[in-house]
Structure formats: structure tokens, C-alpha cells
Design a protein around this motif. Structure first.
Motif, PDB file in Angstrom:
ATOM      1  N   PHE A 243       7.282  79.857  13.591  1.00  0.00           N
ATOM      2  CA  PHE A 243       8.029  79.179  14.652  1.00  0.00           C
ATOM      3  C   PHE A 243       7.605  77.712  14.677  1.00  0.00           C
ATOM      4  N   LEU A 244       8.448  76.899  15.297  1.00  0.00           N
ATOM      5  CA  LEU A 244       8.100  75.501  15.527  1.00  0.00           C
ATOM      6  C   LEU A 244       7.651  75.354  16.979  1.00  0.00           C
ATOM      7  N   TYR A 245       6.448  74.800  17.133  1.00  0.00           N
ATOM      8  CA  TYR A 245       5.890  74.547  18.460  1.00  0.00           C
ATOM      9  C   TYR A 245       5.983  73.047  18.706  1.00  0.00           C
ATOM     10  N   SER A 246       6.816  72.626  19.674  1.00  0.00           N
ATOM     11  CA  SER A 246       7.095  71.202  19.892  1.00  0.00           C
ATOM     12  C   SER A 246       6.599  70.754  21.258  1.00  0.00           C
ATOM     13  N   ILE A 247       5.907  69.621  21.261  1.00  0.00           N
ATOM     14  CA  ILE A 247       5.480  68.950  22.498  1.00  0.00           C
ATOM     15  C   ILE A 247       6.302  67.672  22.608  1.00  0.00           C
ATOM     16  N   ILE A 248       6.957  67.471  23.759  1.00  0.00           N
ATOM     17  CA  ILE A 248       7.949  66.407  23.906  1.00  0.00           C
ATOM     18  C   ILE A 248       7.533  65.476  25.037  1.00  0.00           C
ATOM     19  N   HIS A 249       7.659  64.149  24.784  1.00  0.00           N
ATOM     20  CA  HIS A 249       7.339  63.131  25.789  1.00  0.00           C
ATOM     21  C   HIS A 249       8.560  62.243  25.992  1.00  0.00           C
ATOM     22  N   ASP A 250       8.906  62.008  27.257  1.00  0.00           N
ATOM     23  CA  ASP A 250      10.028  61.128  27.589  1.00  0.00           C
ATOM     24  C   ASP A 250       9.581  59.672  27.452  1.00  0.00           C
ATOM     25  N   ILE A 251      10.215  58.922  26.549  1.00  0.00           N
ATOM     26  CA  ILE A 251       9.828  57.516  26.310  1.00  0.00           C
ATOM     27  C   ILE A 251      10.986  56.574  26.602  1.00  0.00           C
ATOM     28  N   THR A 252      11.954  57.033  27.418  1.00  0.00           N
ATOM     29  CA  THR A 252      13.124  56.197  27.691  1.00  0.00           C
ATOM     30  C   THR A 252      12.724  54.882  28.342  1.00  0.00           C
ATOM     31  N   GLU A 253      11.953  54.957  29.421  1.00  0.00           N
ATOM     32  CA  GLU A 253      11.546  53.725  30.101  1.00  0.00           C
ATOM     33  C   GLU A 253      10.702  52.852  29.185  1.00  0.00           C
ATOM     34  N   LYS A 254       9.839  53.480  28.381  1.00  0.00           N
ATOM     35  CA  LYS A 254       9.000  52.714  27.461  1.00  0.00           C
ATOM     36  C   LYS A 254       9.870  51.939  26.472  1.00  0.00           C
ATOM     37  N   LYS A 255      10.908  52.587  25.910  1.00  0.00           N
ATOM     38  CA  LYS A 255      11.776  51.904  24.955  1.00  0.00           C
ATOM     39  C   LYS A 255      12.562  50.787  25.634  1.00  0.00           C
ATOM     40  N   GLN A 256      13.002  51.021  26.889  1.00  0.00           N
ATOM     41  CA  GLN A 256      13.730  49.979  27.597  1.00  0.00           C
ATOM     42  C   GLN A 256      12.851  48.760  27.822  1.00  0.00           C
ATOM     43  N   VAL A 257      11.596  49.004  28.203  1.00  0.00           N
ATOM     44  CA  VAL A 257      10.658  47.890  28.394  1.00  0.00           C
ATOM     45  C   VAL A 257      10.426  47.164  27.073  1.00  0.00           C
TER      46      VAL A 257
ATOM     47  N   GLU B 191      12.464  46.955  24.527  1.00  0.00           N
ATOM     48  CA  GLU B 191      13.656  46.185  24.180  1.00  0.00           C
ATOM     49  C   GLU B 191      13.739  44.891  24.994  1.00  0.00           C
ATOM     50  N   LYS B 192      13.390  44.979  26.296  1.00  0.00           N
ATOM     51  CA  LYS B 192      13.405  43.775  27.126  1.00  0.00           C
ATOM     52  C   LYS B 192      12.352  42.771  26.655  1.00  0.00           C
ATOM     53  N   LEU B 193      11.178  43.297  26.286  1.00  0.00           N
ATOM     54  CA  LEU B 193      10.127  42.404  25.779  1.00  0.00           C
ATOM     55  C   LEU B 193      10.547  41.758  24.467  1.00  0.00           C
ATOM     56  N   ASN B 194      11.206  42.537  23.590  1.00  0.00           N
ATOM     57  CA  ASN B 194      11.676  41.981  22.319  1.00  0.00           C
ATOM     58  C   ASN B 194      12.730  40.912  22.563  1.00  0.00           C
ATOM     59  N   GLU B 195      13.640  41.166  23.526  1.00  0.00           N
ATOM     60  CA  GLU B 195      14.672  40.189  23.839  1.00  0.00           C
ATOM     61  C   GLU B 195      14.045  38.908  24.390  1.00  0.00           C
ATOM     62  N   LEU B 196      13.082  39.081  25.306  1.00  0.00           N
ATOM     63  CA  LEU B 196      12.383  37.921  25.863  1.00  0.00           C
ATOM     64  C   LEU B 196      11.639  37.165  24.769  1.00  0.00           C
ATOM     65  N   ASN B 197      11.023  37.900  23.851  1.00  0.00           N
ATOM     66  CA  ASN B 197      10.292  37.267  22.756  1.00  0.00           C
ATOM     67  C   ASN B 197      11.238  36.484  21.852  1.00  0.00           C
ATOM     68  N   ARG B 198      12.442  37.068  21.576  1.00  0.00           N
ATOM     69  CA  ARG B 198      13.418  36.345  20.749  1.00  0.00           C
ATOM     70  C   ARG B 198      13.879  35.066  21.436  1.00  0.00           C
ATOM     71  N   ASP B 199      14.151  35.147  22.748  1.00  0.00           N
ATOM     72  CA  ASP B 199      14.579  33.952  23.476  1.00  0.00           C
ATOM     73  C   ASP B 199      13.488  32.888  23.478  1.00  0.00           C
ATOM     74  N   PHE B 200      12.246  33.342  23.664  1.00  0.00           N
ATOM     75  CA  PHE B 200      11.139  32.392  23.707  1.00  0.00           C
ATOM     76  C   PHE B 200      10.947  31.694  22.361  1.00  0.00           C
ATOM     77  N   ILE B 201      11.022  32.478  21.272  1.00  0.00           N
ATOM     78  CA  ILE B 201      10.868  31.879  19.936  1.00  0.00           C
ATOM     79  C   ILE B 201      12.020  30.920  19.655  1.00  0.00           C
ATOM     80  N   SER B 202      13.251  31.292  20.081  1.00  0.00           N
ATOM     81  CA  SER B 202      14.396  30.397  19.902  1.00  0.00           C
ATOM     82  C   SER B 202      14.177  29.094  20.654  1.00  0.00           C
ATOM     83  N   PHE B 203      13.611  29.199  21.875  1.00  0.00           N
ATOM     84  CA  PHE B 203      13.291  27.998  22.643  1.00  0.00           C
ATOM     85  C   PHE B 203      12.272  27.127  21.907  1.00  0.00           C
TER      86      PHE B 203
END
Length: 556
Positions: free
Chosen positions: A367-381, A383-395
Motif C-alpha cells: 500500500f501507499l502511506y501518504s502524509i499530506i501538508h496544505d501549503i496553499t498559503e505558503k505558495k501564495q506568500v 508568489e507575492k514575495l517573488n513578485e515583490l522581488n521582481r518589482d524591486f529588481i526592476s526598480f
């Protein structure tokens, strides 16, 4: 304490210095023995009497940790090792609180012990060459260790906290008095056996670590002879019915014991599975059907446990069914894998999840024994940090102003590409870690260094100060500069942020205007004609000095 603190609760400096110096001369293994105020200021040392300007330990990390320990009632401390700036060697700070008659903390006596001293004690210890022993603080920092791994820097041994099986076990069990644990060692390898004993009066644990391979080798060397004799006896008694019957009975008992062990193991696993706060699923890898789910999974996906246990991962995973089956087959063949998927819940909402899946065998079936963690908020954060980083580097790469930030040592943390261009750097990233002397000519670098001293020391900003600069070709220009201190949550200056605007063209225009006004004034004084000017927009009049003279008036 009573010999150091007088009846007025104040320290007798001369008498205390004599005591400290005498103590230092009788303990040559210690150095930098000193008396320190509660705020970290050194009053005097055995080698430096009072009256001299001495440093402070207020911001030294190990002294701050000692302060936290004494707040918890610990009167003495074996601190985190650090590199002594005077002797340039790794040392262990030893500190003890001096209290007055009422028990109130007044001063601290401090001394340093070279790490090599403790290591010399361990050399005579009766243990195998492949083992290691030492002392470790509750925060994971080693105080001493022997032997020291070859080709490993002292900073990596004493400058960072340990993360192996021992410190993890101690924290989980809230630092027991003694015991043992098996697991990886952060310095030696993945398979070590650690035996430990906690010191009675200090938050420090003594440990001995030995490779499991050596333990197994020692065990085999002790038992191989009796094992060989047992095998010979078993072969010799194979044809004897009584011995065969006895052996069969023994096996039956062992089977019953093994069955009981298996049952207990299954009970423990079931309790762990059902009551665990993590999301857990048991999956049939041949069909993708969910065989079993725990309460945490039911709460997360939104279906009751009974209904969730009738669903298939093909209904939950947003990947195509053939892709889901391929990933399960990979886990089945490799033993365990880590995935990042998107799962669908009962309300059709999509969540990003981390999945750690392992192949386990239950009653002869995989059998497959799976442990699952919700990372939705982590990925959203993220993505926002990456977007902010891109804007900052562009500046940074497009602004025409000179924008920059420096750490507390005056080294660039980042800067705009415009600043990199005038200093001859292809990219602003090449400026990171450099100081003014490494970027600008010495004369302008000195100007920038001196004007930044009050910013770093007192947190005083600089506003609209005009400074010269030289570009990569050596052409002189001018900037209007503002610099502000960067503070941490404690109000301490940890760097500065600056913006410099190029005013070279404005300075040139102002200079030309000044020269024109000077020439006009000389012309007015030299010519014999009278000149007047009427500004119709402002309705103002100007008369030259000659105009007044010709009409016989005093000026104005």
C-alpha cells in the motif's frame, strides 16, 4: 561575593582587582578574567586595571544568552564558544553572578577557557578511537568535542548549533537526565549511537557517540563462537526426535510472541494514524482507491471518513488519471517519494499540497502511506514575495537615481544599476559586499565614510547634502544625497538606506548663471550709459547706478 562588594553595595575596585589578579596567577589555564557590570560594561580585568577604556559585552551574543539564563535562576554559565579577538583562538566563556547580601545581582565575574584544554582531558579517556565525546548546551552549541573531525573548520563545529538526532531527541523529551538515542550525527555520519548524561547544575549534556557499525562488529566478535557451536549442535540434533519436538515447541512459542508483537505494533500504528493531526491516507497503488483516511484528512477534504474512504485519488488529484497512476508506480518502485500536487476538496476548491508517500506492506500486500501538508498559503506568500522581488529588481535596474543600502559595516547590500555604471561595474550585484574604498577614489570615499559615521553611531539622517563623485571615466559630477538609518526592532542601527540624485547639470547651469551675473555687473559698472528695466509681468523696475548719478539722486 562579600569580599568584592562592600557594606554600601558598591564594589571596592582596588581590592577586587587584587583578588582577581591573584586568582588569575593561580589559574594560568584561564585568561581575560574580568569584573563586568550587569549591563555588560567591563570594569577591569586581571591584565587591565580600572581607569582604562575597556569594551562592553552588551551586544555579544553569548553574554546576552547568559543574561537570559540568570533571569531563569541560573547563577553560573558555561557560555557558547566564540573566537577571542585578543588571543585569536576559540574559547569558552565562564561567567558567575556576584550578588549582595540581599541576594540581588550586582556584578559578574567572567573568564575564558581555551577549547584545547578540555580536548586534552578527553585524550586520556578509555574509549574506542572511532567514538566521539563532548559537551553540548541546551541550545545545541557544542562546548567541547574530541576528537575534532579532520578538515572541518572550527566555525562549523562550534559556531553553529547541532541539528542531529541527539539534540532533536533531547528537546522532544525536555532534556532527560540520561539515556540513549540512535540516528544521524551532524558532524560524523548517518548511523550513530549516542549515550548521554545531563550535568546536574548546568544546562549542558555530556555525550558519547559511537558508530553502529563498530557496535555491530564488537557484538559479532563476542557471539560468533557460541553461534557457531549452536549451529553445530542443531545439526547434530536434527535427527533426534526429542530435540526436534522441543525445537518445534520453541518455535510455536516464538510465533505466538511474534504474533503478539505484530498485534501491538498494528495497534500502535492504528492509534498513530487515526489520532494524528497530520493528514494521512492509505492508498491501493493498483487502483488509486483510498483504503483508509484519518480524521485530519476528513476535516481537510470536507468528506466524512466513511465517504472519503470510498473515493479514489483520481477524483482528488487534479492531474490526469494516467499521470496519477504513474506517480504512484514510481513510489511503489522506489520505496518513498516527495510530491507537490493540487488536490480538490468536497466544495471543489483547489489546494496546493506537499505529499510524502511511502510504500508499506500490510499482511503481504503493498500500500501507499501518504502524509499530506496544505501549503496553499505558503505558495501564495512565496508568489507575492517573488513578485515583490521582481518589482524591486526592476526598480534597481531602471531608476536613474543612485539608490543603495549598506550593512552596519558599511558594505553594500544592494544598489541601483545606475550606481554600478558610474563605478565601472557591469552589474549592481558585483557591488554587493564592497565598501566605499573598494568602489570610489580615495578622496570621495573618505567624504562618504566620514559623513556616514553619525548615521551608524547615532542614527542621525543626512538630508540633501551635495557631494562630488567621479564616473568610470574619471569625469567629476555632483549629487544631492540623503541617507537614513535602518533600525532593528530594538532600535539598534543595523545599516543605512541612501538615495543620491545627479545634480551635475543643475550645478553647471547655476555656475553659468553666476558667471553671467558677474559679467553683467562688471558691464553695468564700466559703461557710461544709464540703463533701466521694467518687468511688465512682475511690474518691477530696475535702475543702474549710472542712472541715479545722471539724475543727481542717491541710489534707490
Amino acid at each position: 561575593s562579600h569580599e568584592v562588594i562592600g557594606t554600601d553595595d558598591q564594589i571596592d575596585i582596588d581590592h577586587a582587582f587584587t583578588l582577581v589578579k591573584r586568582f588569575s596567577e593561580s589559574h594560568l589555564e584561564l585568561f581575560d578574567i574580568s569584573i563586568i557590570r550587569d549591563d555588560g560594561q567591563i570594569l577591569f580585568a586581571a591584565t587591565a586595571p580600572s581607569g582604562q577604556t575597556l569594551p562592553t559585552f552588551a551586544l555579544e551574543p553569548s553574554f546576552q544568552k547568559f543574561h537570559n539564563e540568570i533571569q531563569e535562576g541560573q547563577p553560573a554559565s558555561i557560555g557558547q564558544p566564540y573566537v577571542c579577538p585578543v588571543h585569536n583562538q576559540w574559547t569558552i566563556p565562564l561567567r558567575y553572578v556576584i550578588c549582595n547580601k540581599e541576594g540581588k545581582q550586582k556584578y559578574i565575574i567572567s573568564a575564558n577557557l581555551p577549547i584545547g584544554i578540555l580536548q586534552s582531558y578527553w585524550k586520556e579517556a578509555p574509549f574506542t578511537k572511532k567514538a566521539a565525546l563532548g559537551l553540548m548546551r541546551d541550545d545545541g552549541f557544542l562546548v567541547s568535542r574530541y576528537p575534532v573531525p579532520d578538515k572541518l573548520e572550527m566555525e562549523k563545529i562550534y559556531g553553529i548549533p547541532r541539528t542531529g538526532a541527539l539534540i532533536t531527541y533531547l528537546r522532544q523529551q525536555k532534556f532527560p537526565i540520561n539515556g540513549y538515542v540512535e540516528g544521524p550525527s551532524g558532524l560524523d555520519g548517518p548511523d550513530y549511537f549516542n549515550s548521554f548524561h545531563r550535568l546536574e547544575h548546568f544546562p549542558i549534556t555530556f555525550f558519547i557517540a559511537m558508530p553502529m557499525s563498530e557496535i555491530r562488529t564488537g557484538w559479532w566478535n563476542k557471539v560468533k563462537v557460541p553461534y557457531t557451536l549452536t549451529v553445530v549442535l542443531m545439526i547434530g540434533g536434527f535427527f533426534v526426535y526429542r530435540q526436534t519436538l522441543r525445537r518445534e515447541r520453541t518455535r510455536e512459542v516464538e510465533r505466538m510472541e511474534a504474533s503478539e508483537v505484530i498485534r501491538e505494533s498494528e495497534d500502535r500504528f492504528r492509534n498513530m494514524f487515526e489520532r494524528n493531526a497530520a493528514i494521512m491516507l492509505m492508498i491501493d497503488p493498483t487502483t488509486g482507491n483510498i483504503i483508509q483516511a484519518n480524521k485530519a484528512a476528513a476535516d481537510f477534504y470536507g468528506w466524512p471518513i466513511e465517504e472519503l474512504s470510498k473515493l479514489s485519488m483520481l477524483q482528488i488529484n487534479t492531474l490526469a488519471p494516467e499521470s496519477v497512476m504513474n506517480e504512484m508506480n514510481k513510489t511503489l518502485s522506489s520505496g518513498s517519494l516527495h510530491f507537490v500536487f493540487q488536490h480538490r476538496r468536497s466544495d471543489n476548491s483547489i489546494r496546493d499540497v506537499d505529499v510524502y508517500s511511502s510504500n508499506i506492506e500490510v499482511r503481504g500486500k503493498n500500500f501507499l502511506y501518504s502524509i499530506i501538508h496544505d501549503i496553499t498559503e505558503k505558495k501564495q506568500v512565496e508568489e507575492k514575495l517573488n513578485e515583490l522581488n521582481r518589482d524591486f529588481i526592476s526598480f534597481l535596474e531602471n531608476t536613474r537615481n543612485f539608490v543603495y543600502s549598506k550593512d552596519e559595516h558599511g558594505r553594500y547590500r544592494f544598489c541601483s544599476q545606475s550606481l554600478a555604471n558610474i563605478t565601472g561595474h557591469a552589474s549592481w550585484r558585483d557591488m554587493i559586499g564592497k565598501n566605499n574604498l573598494e568602489v570610489f577614489p580615495e578622496d570621495t570615499a573618505r567624504i562618504y565614510y566620514e559623513e556616514e559615521i553619525p548615521v551608524f553611531r547615532e542614527g542621525i539622517p543626512i538630508l540633501n547634502k551635495e557631494n562630488p563623485y567621479y564616473d568610470a571615466l574619471g569625469t567629476k559630477g555632483w549629487v544631492s544625497t540623503s541617507k537614513w538609518p535602518l533600525l532593528n526592532h530594538e532600535g539598534k542601527v543595523i545599516g543605512l538606506f541612501g538615495i543620491s540624485r545627479d545634480i551635475t547639470e543643475i550645478k553647471r547651469i547655476q555656475d553659468n548663471l553666476r558667471k553671467s551675473e558677474q559679467r553683467l555687473a562688471l558691464v553695468m559698472q564700466a559703461i557710461p550709459d544709464a540703463i533701466w528695466d521694467w518687468d511688465l509681468l512682475e511690474n518691477t523696475l530696475y535702475y543702474s547706478p549710472r542712472w541715479w548719478q545722471m539724475l543727481g539722486y542717491r541710489e534707490n
